[in-house]
Enzyme design. Structure first.
Site, PDB file in Angstrom:
ATOM      1  N   ASN A   1      13.822  -2.377   7.465  1.00  0.00           N
ATOM      2  CA  ASN A   1      12.974  -3.478   7.740  1.00  0.00           C
ATOM      3  C   ASN A   1      12.821  -3.833   9.229  1.00  0.00           C
ATOM      4  O   ASN A   1      12.607  -4.708   9.794  1.00  0.00           O
ATOM      5  CB  ASN A   1      13.007  -4.946   7.087  1.00  0.00           C
ATOM      6  CG  ASN A   1      11.911  -5.939   7.486  1.00  0.00           C
ATOM      7  OD1 ASN A   1      11.921  -7.112   7.406  1.00  0.00           O
ATOM      8  ND2 ASN A   1      10.687  -5.320   7.208  1.00  0.00           N
TER       9      ASN A   1
ATOM     10  N   CYS B   1      11.771  -0.436  11.426  1.00  0.00           N
ATOM     11  CA  CYS B   1      10.744   0.408  12.017  1.00  0.00           C
ATOM     12  C   CYS B   1       9.581   0.416  11.053  1.00  0.00           C
ATOM     13  O   CYS B   1       8.600   0.000  11.712  1.00  0.00           O
ATOM     14  CB  CYS B   1      11.581   1.820  11.797  1.00  0.00           C
ATOM     15  SG  CYS B   1      13.014   1.944  12.839  1.00  0.00           S
ATOM     16  N   ARG B   2       9.544   1.165  10.053  1.00  0.00           N
ATOM     17  CA  ARG B   2       8.371   1.681   9.415  1.00  0.00           C
ATOM     18  C   ARG B   2       7.549   0.371   8.733  1.00  0.00           C
ATOM     19  O   ARG B   2       6.309   0.039   8.886  1.00  0.00           O
ATOM     20  CB  ARG B   2       8.577   2.487   8.418  1.00  0.00           C
ATOM     21  CG  ARG B   2       8.814   4.049   8.891  1.00  0.00           C
ATOM     22  CD  ARG B   2       9.365   4.919   7.788  1.00  0.00           C
ATOM     23  NE  ARG B   2      10.610   4.442   7.496  1.00  0.00           N
ATOM     24  CZ  ARG B   2      11.347   5.006   6.422  1.00  0.00           C
ATOM     25  NH1 ARG B   2      10.869   6.298   5.876  1.00  0.00           N
ATOM     26  NH2 ARG B   2      12.482   4.527   6.074  1.00  0.00           N
ATOM     27  N   SER B   3       8.271  -0.489   8.374  1.00  0.00           N
ATOM     28  CA  SER B   3       7.745  -1.496   7.272  1.00  0.00           C
ATOM     29  C   SER B   3       7.062  -2.390   8.225  1.00  0.00           C
ATOM     30  O   SER B   3       6.083  -3.183   8.068  1.00  0.00           O
ATOM     31  CB  SER B   3       8.385  -2.165   6.399  1.00  0.00           C
ATOM     32  OG  SER B   3       9.837  -2.758   6.562  1.00  0.00           O
TER      33      SER B   3
ATOM     34  N   ASP C   1      11.259   8.469   8.564  1.00  0.00           N
ATOM     35  CA  ASP C   1      11.853   7.512   9.283  1.00  0.00           C
ATOM     36  C   ASP C   1      12.063   7.958  10.674  1.00  0.00           C
ATOM     37  O   ASP C   1      12.835   8.948  10.918  1.00  0.00           O
ATOM     38  CB  ASP C   1      13.267   7.337   8.589  1.00  0.00           C
ATOM     39  CG  ASP C   1      14.085   5.897   9.113  1.00  0.00           C
ATOM     40  OD1 ASP C   1      13.667   5.559  10.168  1.00  0.00           O
ATOM     41  OD2 ASP C   1      15.082   5.672   8.472  1.00  0.00           O
TER      42      ASP C   1
ATOM     43  N   CYS D   1      10.497  -0.656   3.726  1.00  0.00           N
ATOM     44  CA  CYS D   1      11.323   0.393   4.007  1.00  0.00           C
ATOM     45  C   CYS D   1      12.671   0.234   4.051  1.00  0.00           C
ATOM     46  O   CYS D   1      13.042  -0.667   3.101  1.00  0.00           O
ATOM     47  CB  CYS D   1      10.839   0.985   5.580  1.00  0.00           C
ATOM     48  SG  CYS D   1      11.221  -0.199   6.736  1.00  0.00           S
TER      49      CYS D   1
END
Length: 163
Positions: A12, A14-16, A127, A9
């Site tokens: 690195n 939140c999402r990933s 995001d 993401c």
């Protein structure tokens, strides 16, 4: 030789890392943890060395996942050791494909939600960074939904190697 998957993401945090934690749990549950390596990175290095966003950690832990993480930036040199690079949105997909040294490396980059048949046309995981907890919870739901299809695809690749 392990099959290597890296989720990417923006920063690195939140999402990933959320996708990494969820997918690592799915791999473990499937008994493939000796055959599949899972990690994550960001397209940028703004948060290198930091832990995951506290809201990511909170949502992961509330749902039984590991929240431990150290952020890092994705580098083009990694393509040679990775089998699959999973982008969390279309912007990451484009950036990673531009970064890929070869057309074969660019072909390793896929969108996470492309593995969720119920995702429809919107394949981005939004995001959640600038919003509240509900965005992180929605992110987790999307990641979990796509992880089943991703696991099936990875299992097929791992079993194909063993054949």
């Amino acid at each position: 030789m392990s099959y290597r998957v890296c989720f990417v993401c923006t920063g690195n945090i939140c999402r990933s890392p959320m996708a990494e934690s969820v997918f690592r749990a799915r791999v473990r549950e499937a008994g493939l943890d000796d055959l599949v390596e899972v990690d994550s990175a960001g397209t940028g290095g703004w948060h290198e060395g930091d832990g995951a966003d506290p809201r990511t950690v909170s949502v992961l832990r509330e749902n039984g996942y590991d929240g431990a993480h150290i952020a890092r930036q994705f580098h083009a040199s990694w393509f040679s050791r990775l089998d699959l690079v999973i982008a969390l949105d279309a912007g990451h997909l484009k950036a990673l494909r531009r970064l890929a040294p070869t057309p074969e490396d660019a072909a390793k980059v896929r969108l996470l939600r492309s593995y969720d048949p119920a995702a429809g046309d919107d394949l981005d995981v939004p995001d959640p960074y600038y919003g509240g907890m509900e965005g992180f919870e929605e992110c987790l739901e999307m990641v979990e939904a796509a992880s089943e299809g991703l696991l099936a695809a990875v299992r097929e690749q791992v079993e194909g190697r063993a054949a």
